[in-house]
Design a protein around this motif. Structure first.
Motif, short mmCIF file in Angstrom:
data_model
loop_
_atom_site.label_atom_id
_atom_site.label_comp_id
_atom_site.label_asym_id
_atom_site.label_seq_id
_atom_site.Cartn_x
_atom_site.Cartn_y
_atom_site.Cartn_z
N LEU A 1 -5.97 -18.09 9.80
CA LEU A 1 -5.43 -19.21 10.58
C LEU A 1 -3.96 -18.91 10.87
O LEU A 1 -3.18 -18.64 9.95
N TYR A 2 -3.62 -18.93 12.14
CA TYR A 2 -2.29 -18.50 12.61
C TYR A 2 -1.59 -19.72 13.20
O TYR A 2 -2.07 -20.31 14.16
N ALA A 3 -0.47 -20.11 12.61
CA ALA A 3 0.34 -21.20 13.17
C ALA A 3 1.51 -20.58 13.92
O ALA A 3 2.29 -19.83 13.33
N PHE B 1 -2.12 -23.26 17.38
CA PHE B 1 -2.82 -22.54 16.32
C PHE B 1 -3.67 -21.47 16.97
O PHE B 1 -4.22 -21.67 18.06
N ASN B 2 -3.79 -20.33 16.30
CA ASN B 2 -4.75 -19.33 16.72
C ASN B 2 -5.77 -19.15 15.61
O ASN B 2 -5.46 -19.36 14.43
N ALA B 3 -6.96 -18.74 15.99
CA ALA B 3 -8.07 -18.66 15.05
C ALA B 3 -8.26 -17.24 14.50
O ALA B 3 -9.35 -16.88 14.06
N ARG B 4 -7.20 -16.45 14.54
CA ARG B 4 -7.31 -15.01 14.26
C ARG B 4 -5.94 -14.50 13.87
O ARG B 4 -4.94 -15.20 14.00
N PHE B 5 -5.89 -13.27 13.42
CA PHE B 5 -4.62 -12.64 13.14
C PHE B 5 -3.87 -12.40 14.44
O PHE B 5 -4.48 -12.27 15.51
N GLY B 6 -2.55 -12.35 14.41
CA GLY B 6 -1.77 -11.96 15.58
C GLY B 6 -1.78 -10.46 15.76
O GLY B 6 -2.02 -9.71 14.82
N ASP B 7 -1.52 -10.04 16.98
CA ASP B 7 -1.38 -8.63 17.30
C ASP B 7 -0.08 -8.52 18.09
O ASP B 7 -0.01 -9.12 19.19
N PRO B 8 0.99 -7.94 17.63
CA PRO B 8 1.12 -6.94 16.55
C PRO B 8 1.53 -7.47 15.17
O PRO B 8 1.89 -6.67 14.32
N GLU B 9 1.41 -8.80 14.92
CA GLU B 9 1.77 -9.27 13.58
C GLU B 9 0.89 -8.61 12.50
O GLU B 9 1.37 -8.30 11.40
N ALA B 10 -0.38 -8.42 12.80
CA ALA B 10 -1.28 -7.80 11.82
C ALA B 10 -0.75 -6.45 11.34
O ALA B 10 -0.86 -6.11 10.16
N ARG C 1 8.02 -12.37 12.91
CA ARG C 1 8.43 -12.69 14.26
C ARG C 1 7.73 -11.74 15.21
O ARG C 1 7.58 -10.55 14.94
N ASP C 2 7.32 -12.30 16.36
CA ASP C 2 6.65 -11.53 17.40
C ASP C 2 7.58 -11.51 18.61
O ASP C 2 8.21 -12.53 18.89
N TYR C 3 7.71 -10.40 19.27
CA TYR C 3 8.54 -10.30 20.48
C TYR C 3 7.62 -10.37 21.68
O TYR C 3 6.96 -9.40 22.02
N1 GLY Z 1 1.23 -11.74 19.05
C1 GLY Z 1 0.80 -13.03 19.36
C2 GLY Z 1 -0.64 -13.25 19.22
O1 GLY Z 1 -1.37 -12.41 18.74
O2 GLY Z 1 -1.11 -14.31 19.61
#
Ligand code: GLY
Ligand code: AMP
Length: 424
Positions: free
Chosen positions: A272-274, A288-297, A216-218
């Motif tokens: 691949l980020y859903a 969709f994102n084409a990269r890791f999330g930040d701060p999920e990574a 989960r991302d806040y």
């Molecule tokens: N934390 C959300 C993103 O990187 O898109």
């Protein structure tokens, strides 16, 4: 004959790239890890080369001149500018999608087409050309609705609309003031969905994939999920209420999206980020994102353990090793941001207490918006750093993250106090 030390380059400069580099550096083969352009806080964990040229084609030549064995591209911008293609043309192994595959993030229409083709559940949408058409569609659908601009708009391209007043504000932004510039050549109206959001990220070679645990991302700046959206103020994993059937449904979303991209002639290599919403009717994809999330990574990459580098090589070479066990510790990331973020961050303050924070057990710190001045780290961006605590459960991980954060001193900065606080 002794094996040559392999050189891995990570492209980007934020907390995500710091986490990628630190994860790679854990490999037992002890590779040389370089982050470009990086930030000075990364230098204790990896090499940093700040002089990377800013244009993508110059950067590709410059990266090639450092003869890396593997390049991992962190942010969406170089991907959307075709950096992966430019590197592949030079014979370099890359983790990061091609220009065409990265459109899954860069163009909402492209993403919707892939989802429709692959039978992935998502919000109903309509392309709207002006304020009148938007108002008419809202009359037909009712609230909530969401107005979105096609293209990358750094999180500013989305307005969630709950009532007539929100609608008039959004119409003004999108159609009168045209605040989103080139990102708004095409505008979408979507039906609003409700439910908790989940970040589901997989490493893939285009066909096979290894999912990370759900996170989960806040997104909102203030406690209690109030205030404007940001890049992310915190993250946690695992999610207590995420069941095997959710994992299976999320895996299917990734699998179908990869299928559609291959069918379109654009196999996706990379992360691949859903972005998923858990609605009463099941999981639906927001984007969709084409990269890791930040701060999920920062909370997810450590779960891959010392095998992370081998996973990256196998993804880049089209032979992803999928028999990997992710370790199941809980992790919580809390982001320290400059006052005024996301609108107008103020920076230039001296960062103190990092060493003391690092001495806490089971804590890692990843820097983002920092610069060096007279041998000291100072804040230089909206998100300054993230503190990650790990533990046997979320509570222990959270306590450790906040204890470490309490040692850090930075004027004109703030962090959320409620990350991972409430049970999910
Ligand atoms: N934390 C959300 C993103 O990187 O898109
Ligand atoms: P996006 O850039 O499409 O991920 O949207 C950013 C944020 O807007 C998401 O993380 C959601 O919180 C919200 N959002 C996007 N689309 C919808 C939707 N159809 N219904 C409700 N909220 C949405």
């Amino acid at each position: 004959m002794g094996k040559r030390t392999r050189r891995i380059m990570v492209i980007g400069s934020g907390g995500r790239e710091h986490a990628l580099a630190a994860g790679i550096a854990q490999s037992p083969e002890k590779p040389e890890v370089i982050v470009a352009p990086g930030n000075p806080g990364i230098a204790r964990d990896a090499g940093v080369l700040p002089e990377m040229p800013s244009s993508t084609s110059d950067a590709a030549d410059w990266i090639a001149s450092h003869t890396p064995d593997l390049v991992v591209i962190g942010p969406e911008k170089p991907l959307a500018e075709g950096m992966a293609d430019r590197l592949a043309e030079r014979g370099i192994a890359v983790v990061g999608p091609s220009y065409e595959a990265a459109r899954i993030e860069g163009s909402k229409l492209f993403a919707k087409e892939r989802m429709l083709e692959a039978g992935i559940s998502t919000a109903d949408f309509r392309i709207v050309r002006d304020a009148r058409e938007t108002r008419e569609t809202v009359k037909e659908w009712g609230y909530p609705v969401v107005l979105k601009a096609d293209g990358l708009a750094q999180g500013k391209g989305v307005s969630v609309i709950l009532d007539d007043r929100d609608l008039e504000d959004a119409l003004d932004r999108f159609f009168v003031r045209k605040e989103l510039k080139e990102a708004q050549e095409m505008i979408f109206l979507e039906k609003g969905l409700t439910g908790p959001e989940v970040s589901f990220i997989a490493l893939t070679d285009g066909t096979r994939f290894v999912p990370f645990p759900a996170a989960r991302d806040y997104k909102r700046i203030h406690d209690g999920d109030k205030g404007p959206n940001t890049g992310g103020m915190g993250a946690q994993t695992p999610l207590g209420d995420w069941k095997e059937k959710d994992q299976e449904a999320a895996r299917q979303i990734i699998d179908r999206c990869l299928w559609s991209l291959r069918r379109h002639g654009a196999p996706f290599v990379g992360f691949l980020y859903a972005g998923i919403m858990r609605t009463p009717e099941g999981l639906k994809v927001l984007e969709f994102n084409a990269r890791f999330g930040d701060p999920e990574a920062q909370v997810l990459i450590p779960a891959a353990g010392p095998a992370f580098l081998e996973l990256l090589f196998s993804a880049a070479n089209g032979s992803l090793e999928t028999a990997v066990a992710m370790e199941d510790l809980a992790r919580v990331a809390v982001v320290l941001a400059s006052e005024g973020y996301p609108e107008k961050p103020v920076y230039g303050a001296v960062l103190e207490g990092l060493e003391k924070a690092r001495q806490e057990d089971h804590v890692r710190i990843y820097t983002a918006g920092v610069a060096e001045r007279n041998g000291q780290l100072v804040s230089s961006g909206g998100r300054v750093l993230s503190v990650v605590g790990e533990g046997v459960d979320t509570r222990e991980a959270r306590d450790r993250a906040y204890r470490a954060m309490s040692h850090i001193r930075l004027d004109h900065a703030r962090f959320r106090k409620d990350i991972a606080e409430k049970p999910l």
